[in-house]
Design a protein around this motif. Structure first.
Motif, PDB file in Angstrom:
ATOM      1  N   LEU A 244       0.814  -1.220   0.000  1.00 13.28           N
ATOM      2  CA  LEU A 244       0.000   0.000   0.000  1.00 13.28           C
ATOM      3  C   LEU A 244       0.847   1.271   0.000  1.00 13.28           C
ATOM      4  N   SER A 245       2.133   1.128   0.229  1.00 12.75           N
ATOM      5  CA  SER A 245       3.019   2.283   0.269  1.00 12.75           C
ATOM      6  C   SER A 245       2.940   3.055  -1.048  1.00 12.75           C
ATOM      7  N   GLY A 246       2.669   4.364  -0.964  1.00 13.63           N
ATOM      8  CA  GLY A 246       2.581   5.219  -2.142  1.00 13.63           C
ATOM      9  C   GLY A 246       1.172   5.344  -2.703  1.00 13.63           C
ATOM     10  N   LEU A 247       0.216   4.570  -2.186  1.00 15.65           N
ATOM     11  CA  LEU A 247      -1.158   4.643  -2.692  1.00 15.65           C
ATOM     12  C   LEU A 247      -1.891   5.881  -2.168  1.00 15.65           C
ATOM     13  N   ALA A 248      -1.467   6.381  -0.994  1.00 14.97           N
ATOM     14  CA  ALA A 248      -2.092   7.597  -0.435  1.00 14.97           C
ATOM     15  C   ALA A 248      -1.962   8.728  -1.448  1.00 14.97           C
ATOM     16  N   GLY A 249      -3.006   9.470  -1.624  1.00 16.22           N
ATOM     17  CA  GLY A 249      -3.007  10.562  -2.582  1.00 16.22           C
ATOM     18  C   GLY A 249      -3.795  10.233  -3.836  1.00 16.22           C
ATOM     19  N   PHE A 250      -3.921   8.954  -4.147  1.00 16.49           N
ATOM     20  CA  PHE A 250      -4.770   8.575  -5.273  1.00 16.49           C
ATOM     21  C   PHE A 250      -6.221   8.662  -4.816  1.00 16.49           C
ATOM     22  N   GLY A 251      -7.083   9.182  -5.659  1.00 15.20           N
ATOM     23  CA  GLY A 251      -8.495   9.335  -5.307  1.00 15.20           C
ATOM     24  C   GLY A 251      -9.322   8.093  -5.602  1.00 15.20           C
ATOM     25  N   TRP A 252      -8.822   7.256  -6.494  1.00 17.00           N
ATOM     26  CA  TRP A 252      -9.560   6.060  -6.905  1.00 17.00           C
ATOM     27  C   TRP A 252      -8.608   4.884  -7.039  1.00 17.00           C
ATOM     28  N   VAL A 253      -9.150   3.689  -6.816  1.00 14.65           N
ATOM     29  CA  VAL A 253      -8.415   2.449  -7.066  1.00 14.65           C
ATOM     30  C   VAL A 253      -9.280   1.540  -7.937  1.00 14.65           C
ATOM     31  N   SER A 254      -8.622   0.730  -8.733  1.00 13.20           N
ATOM     32  CA  SER A 254      -9.307  -0.330  -9.466  1.00 13.20           C
ATOM     33  C   SER A 254      -9.168  -1.584  -8.620  1.00 13.20           C
ATOM     34  N   VAL A 255     -10.304  -2.145  -8.237  1.00 12.28           N
ATOM     35  CA  VAL A 255     -10.320  -3.333  -7.388  1.00 12.28           C
ATOM     36  C   VAL A 255     -10.613  -4.548  -8.272  1.00 12.28           C
ATOM     37  N   VAL A 256      -9.707  -5.495  -8.259  1.00 11.61           N
ATOM     38  CA  VAL A 256      -9.897  -6.745  -8.995  1.00 11.61           C
ATOM     39  C   VAL A 256     -10.366  -7.771  -7.977  1.00 11.61           C
ATOM     40  N   TRP A 257     -11.549  -8.354  -8.233  1.00  9.81           N
ATOM     41  CA  TRP A 257     -12.141  -9.252  -7.237  1.00  9.81           C
ATOM     42  C   TRP A 257     -12.679 -10.513  -7.882  1.00  9.81           C
ATOM     43  N   TRP A 258     -12.798 -11.540  -7.072  1.00  9.65           N
ATOM     44  CA  TRP A 258     -13.277 -12.848  -7.506  1.00  9.65           C
ATOM     45  C   TRP A 258     -14.761 -12.958  -7.163  1.00  9.65           C
ATOM     46  N   ALA A 259     -15.589 -13.196  -8.165  1.00 16.00           N
ATOM     47  CA  ALA A 259     -17.038 -13.307  -7.953  1.00 16.00           C
ATOM     48  C   ALA A 259     -17.343 -14.683  -7.357  1.00 16.00           C
ATOM     49  N   SER A 260     -17.042 -14.820  -6.092  1.00 19.42           N
ATOM     50  CA  SER A 260     -17.120 -16.114  -5.406  1.00 19.42           C
ATOM     51  C   SER A 260     -18.547 -16.642  -5.269  1.00 19.42           C
ATOM     52  N   LEU A 261     -19.546 -15.782  -5.432  1.00 21.13           N
ATOM     53  CA  LEU A 261     -20.940 -16.223  -5.317  1.00 21.13           C
ATOM     54  C   LEU A 261     -21.561 -16.563  -6.673  1.00 21.13           C
ATOM     55  N   ALA A 262     -20.807 -16.369  -7.749  1.00 17.14           N
ATOM     56  CA  ALA A 262     -21.329 -16.663  -9.087  1.00 17.14           C
ATOM     57  C   ALA A 262     -21.514 -18.170  -9.260  1.00 17.14           C
TER      58      ALA A 262
END
Length: 160
Positions: free
Chosen positions: A32-50
């Motif tokens: 997470l180091s250096g992520l502070a200051g970004f307003g948005w993140v792209s979250v890659v997630w696993w659709a475990s309930l699909a």
């Protein structure tokens, strides 16, 4: 060609009412180091309930009132895919690097969803000024911010 990749769960996405956050496993927190200051993140997630993928799921009833009656899975954002990997942009409201907590404005996955990756949202790589859309969805909002006040019940063929 079969891939022999091992996916790693970095943490879990959480949702309680209107409170959304991601909690990373301890070993990934230094990332997470250096992520502070970004307003948005792209979250890659696993659709475990699909539901488990079956070939007949490649084409489905169109979920949109003004869209085609049938759509291929790759023309939708359905989590039911051959590889149920989803990507969602999320506004980053707060970051606690030591505890591995990312506070988000909203995230479109269920509580307890496995998070596979995080990437900083960078307009130079992630924003497309003229994406090109089929006529049946040209009237949809042009941004996540505008989507918040949009009446999606007029778009989807099911109860939204």
């Amino acid at each position: 060609m079969e891939l022999n990749a091992k996916l790693k769960r970095l943490g879990l996405a959480h949702a309680e009412g209107q409170h959304f956050w991601i909690e990373l496993e301890r070993e990934y927190r230094p990332g997470l180091s250096g992520l502070a200051g970004f307003g948005w993140v792209s979250v890659v997630w696993w659709a475990s309930l699909a539901r488990p993928w079956r070939a007949e799921m490649a084409v489905m009833d169109g979920p949109y009132k003004k869209g085609p009656e049938r759509l291929g899975v790759f023309a939708t954002r359905s989590p039911e895919r051959p590889n149920p990997i989803c990507v969602s942009p999320a506004a980053l409201l707060g970051l606690d690097e030591a505890e591995g907590i990312l506070e988000l404005a909203w995230l479109d996955c269920a509580d307890g969803t496995p998070v596979l990756d995080l990437k900083p949202y960078q307009p130079s790589a992630d924003r497309v000024e003229e994406p090109g859309l089929p006529p049946w969805c040209e009237s949809w909002p042009r941004s996540i911010e505008a989507s918040a006040d949009f009446d999606w019940s007029k778009v989807f063929a099911f109860d939204y």
